[in-house]
Design an enzyme around this catalytic site. Structure first.
Site, short mmCIF file in Angstrom:
data_model
loop_
_atom_site.label_atom_id
_atom_site.label_comp_id
_atom_site.label_asym_id
_atom_site.label_seq_id
_atom_site.Cartn_x
_atom_site.Cartn_y
_atom_site.Cartn_z
N HIS A 18 -90.49 81.63 21.32
CA HIS A 18 -90.65 81.45 22.77
C HIS A 18 -92.13 81.16 23.05
O HIS A 18 -92.96 81.13 22.14
CB HIS A 18 -90.12 82.65 23.56
CG HIS A 18 -90.75 83.97 23.22
ND1 HIS A 18 -92.10 84.23 23.36
CD2 HIS A 18 -90.22 85.12 22.73
CE1 HIS A 18 -92.36 85.46 23.01
NE2 HIS A 18 -91.24 86.03 22.59
N HIS A 21 -94.97 83.32 21.54
CA HIS A 21 -95.36 82.99 20.15
C HIS A 21 -96.17 81.70 20.13
O HIS A 21 -97.14 81.56 19.39
CB HIS A 21 -94.12 82.78 19.27
CG HIS A 21 -93.14 83.91 19.30
ND1 HIS A 21 -91.83 83.74 19.67
CD2 HIS A 21 -93.29 85.23 19.03
CE1 HIS A 21 -91.21 84.91 19.61
NE2 HIS A 21 -92.08 85.83 19.23
N CYS A 126 -87.90 102.84 15.18
CA CYS A 126 -87.42 101.77 16.07
C CYS A 126 -87.22 100.52 15.24
O CYS A 126 -88.18 100.00 14.65
CB CYS A 126 -88.42 101.49 17.20
SG CYS A 126 -87.97 99.97 18.10
N CYS A 144 -87.77 103.86 22.43
CA CYS A 144 -89.01 103.20 22.02
C CYS A 144 -89.80 102.77 23.25
O CYS A 144 -89.22 102.19 24.18
CB CYS A 144 -88.64 101.98 21.18
SG CYS A 144 -89.96 100.79 21.05
N HIS A 147 -89.46 98.68 23.29
CA HIS A 147 -88.14 98.08 23.46
C HIS A 147 -87.25 98.83 24.45
O HIS A 147 -86.20 98.33 24.85
CB HIS A 147 -87.43 97.95 22.11
CG HIS A 147 -88.08 96.95 21.22
ND1 HIS A 147 -89.11 97.27 20.36
CD2 HIS A 147 -87.89 95.61 21.07
CE1 HIS A 147 -89.52 96.20 19.72
NE2 HIS A 147 -88.80 95.18 20.13
N LYS A 295 -93.07 92.07 29.01
CA LYS A 295 -93.39 91.24 27.85
C LYS A 295 -92.23 90.27 27.59
O LYS A 295 -91.07 90.70 27.51
CB LYS A 295 -93.58 92.13 26.62
CG LYS A 295 -93.86 91.34 25.36
CD LYS A 295 -93.85 92.23 24.13
CE LYS A 295 -94.10 91.41 22.87
NZ LYS A 295 -93.56 92.00 21.66
N LYS A 298 -88.12 88.40 22.16
CA LYS A 298 -86.92 87.81 21.58
C LYS A 298 -85.70 88.67 21.83
O LYS A 298 -84.61 88.18 22.02
CB LYS A 298 -87.12 87.65 20.07
CG LYS A 298 -87.96 86.43 19.74
CD LYS A 298 -88.14 86.23 18.25
CE LYS A 298 -89.07 87.25 17.66
NZ LYS A 298 -89.71 86.81 16.41
#
Ligand code: ME8
Length: 504
Positions: A18, A21, A126, A144, A147, A295, A298
């Site tokens: 994405h 990256h 995690c 986490c 996440h 953030k 993915k």
């Protein structure tokens, strides 16, 4: 002249790339291109991280074997990077035999040096991060913090790396090397981690087999992070080509997101020390591209933005420039399509593209299509000299957005200069020639300096203003010297380099 070895992290192959990256990889590409212009020997490395539980599980979900899944998604990164015109010299995959050999060689060395021992580990894991968390760092009911999903309790017989033994050496390295981690805020964060005191870390897993086996205990594979970090060394010949390794390693610069700061600024340097590698890396840390304050990720729940969709709208260079210019290297910054579009229109359509076509049109009408030579005493010469110095200093500090801002000052001021003199209203003759020679010269220099963000278009503009050779062959600082536009060369008109775009 020097050397520059720039690296992206290796990307997990659990899904497609994405724009977060892409931002990382573009930053490395642009900084490497700047060093190419300086005449440095450059190596730009990128690649994919293919082992571990996260990749294994995403392969299962996709109904593929881990290697099929890795082949598929690694290919998507490779294709996206090619589409973005990244000039990487290598693309490493951790499933390659060259990497297995290097991982085993480096960790065997650390083991032989007595820095690795066996113990039982139990903790909260995690899978998304491929990392254990201390109970205190978890949020909600054992979730986490990144996440926001439940962590898993794991108990394993593991091999441990004696990280705690490197506390003092790491402190000494930080004390002796002020620029080892940039920007400063992130260096302070690394120092903060160090000050808390280091605990030994688990570096193997017996619960999975999708990894590189521990040479002295084949029932274990190395934990994915200790396999992954070594990619940087593998790619320059660690364990197989000492001369190549010695050539490139002292110039290594890692570009990483802030979530993997601890691995790159603490664990990795310690591991290099444990394996007797003398030089330690310089680490450049950036924040996240956010979508709606979260953030972009993915696996998270926010929408992902594919680089290819943005390239379809903005063109390769439009995408590159807008992303690099709009997101300062360091802080988190909100991604917005509208902001990219506006950046494209302002910097590229209205400023750079407009300058190229304006200059070509006036030269065609008033100078018979032949570009005049610049005036050594032009007021633009000082503008260029200042902007060049600021551009160079910003690239040196790994601040692409600041560098591009400084470069674009040349373009804006040249447009203003034309606006003030209005050569299109003058009669053909020495007055027009003087203005146009200066504008062409400023454009020539701006085109060289803009090459890291708009490499393809810069080459097109270079040809249009009648310059011989390519921008890629230019060398700084010589090429930024005022007065090198030869004059007497043919200037071509053509289609707009960056057509103005509207929000659809
Ligand atoms: O961490 N904005 O891989 P990865 C900016 N395999 N950067 C972002 C981002 C965002 N929204 N999302 C991700 C790994 N990144 C490991 C690395 S290196 C030895 C092993 C960045 O695919 C992220 O910060 O999860 C990291 O730098 C990179 O993308 C790869 O993330």
């Amino acid at each position: 002249m020097g050397r520059y070895f720039g690296t992206t992290p290796i990307f997990y192959v659990n899904d497609a790339p994405h724009v977060g990256h892409a931002y990382n990889a573009l930053s490395v590409d642009a900084v490497c291109r700047w060093h190419r212009l300086l005449g440095d020997e450059v190596r730009f490395l990128t690649g994919t991280d293919e082992h571990g539980l996260k990749v294994m599980r995403s392969a299962q979900e996709a109904g593929r074997s881990p290697i099929e899944h890795a082949d598929h998604n690694s290919g998507r990164f490779r294709d996206a990077w090619a589409e973005m015109n990244l000039a990487n010299d290598d693309f490493i995959r951790t499933t390659e035999p060259r990497h297995h050999a290097a991982v085993q060689a480096m960790l065997q060395r650390a083991y032989d040096n007595g820095h690795i021992y066996q113990a039982t580990y139990s903790g909260w894991y995690c899978v998304g991060c491929e990392a254990y968390y201390a109970e205190d760092d978890l949020i909600d009911d054992h979730a986490c913090p990144i996440h926001k999903r439940p962590v898993e309790h794991m108990v394993e017989d593991n091999w441990f790396f004696r990280l705690s033994a490197f506390q003092k050496q790491l402190e000494d390295w930080f004390a002796a090397t002020p620029g080892n981690v940039t920007p400063d805020g992130f260096r302070n964060e690394a120092l903060g981690i160090l000050r808390q005191g280091l605990e030994d870390v688990s570096i193997s897993r017996s619960s999975i087999d999708w990894g590189i086996s521990v040479p002295w205990d084949p029932d274990h594979v190395f934990y994915v992070w200790y396999d992954a970090l070594i990619n940087y060394a593998t790619a320059v010949g660690y364990g197989t080509d000492q001369e190549q390794f010695d050539t490139w390693w002292p110039s290594v610069h890692h570009f990483v997101g802030k979530d993997i700061l601890r691995f790159h600024t603490i664990y990795w340097p310690a591991m290099l020390m444990a394996a007797d590698v003398e030089h330690l890396p310089t680490v450049h840390v950036h924040g996240f591209l956010l979508l709606g304050g979260e953030k972009m990720s993915k696996t998270g729940n926010v929408t992902k933005v594919a680089p290819s969709d943005l390239i379809a709208d903005f063109g390769v260079d439009g995408f590159r420039h807008a992303v690099l210019r709009d997101h300062p290297f360091g802080p988190d910054s909100e991604f917005s399509y509208e902001a990219l579009l506006s950046r494209y229109n302002v910097d590229l359509a209205n400023n750079y593209g407009n300058l190229v076509s304006r200059v070509a049109t006036v030269v065609a009408k008033k100078c018979n299509g032949i570009g005049p030579a610049p005036d050594p005493g032009s007021p633009l010469a000082a503008v260029v000299a200042t902007a060049f110095a600021e551009t160079a200093a910003a690239w040196e500090r790994t601040q692409p957005s600041v560098a591009l801002e400084a470069t674009w000052r040349i373009i804006r001021q040249t447009n203003e200069y034309l606006q003030e003199r209005e050569p299109w209203k003058m009669d053909a003759g020495p007055d027009v020639d003087a203005v146009m020679g200066d504008a062409l010269e400023a454009l020539r220099i701006a085109t060289v300096l803009a090459w890291p963000s708009i490499p393809e278009t810069a080459e097109l503009a270079w040809k249009r203003i009648g310059m011989p050779g390519t921008v890629a062959e230019q060398r700084l600082p010589a090429a930024a010297q005022w007065g090198l536009y030869p004059g007497g060369v043919t200037v071509e008109t053509g289609d707009p380099l960056f057509p103005r775009l509207k929000l659809t």
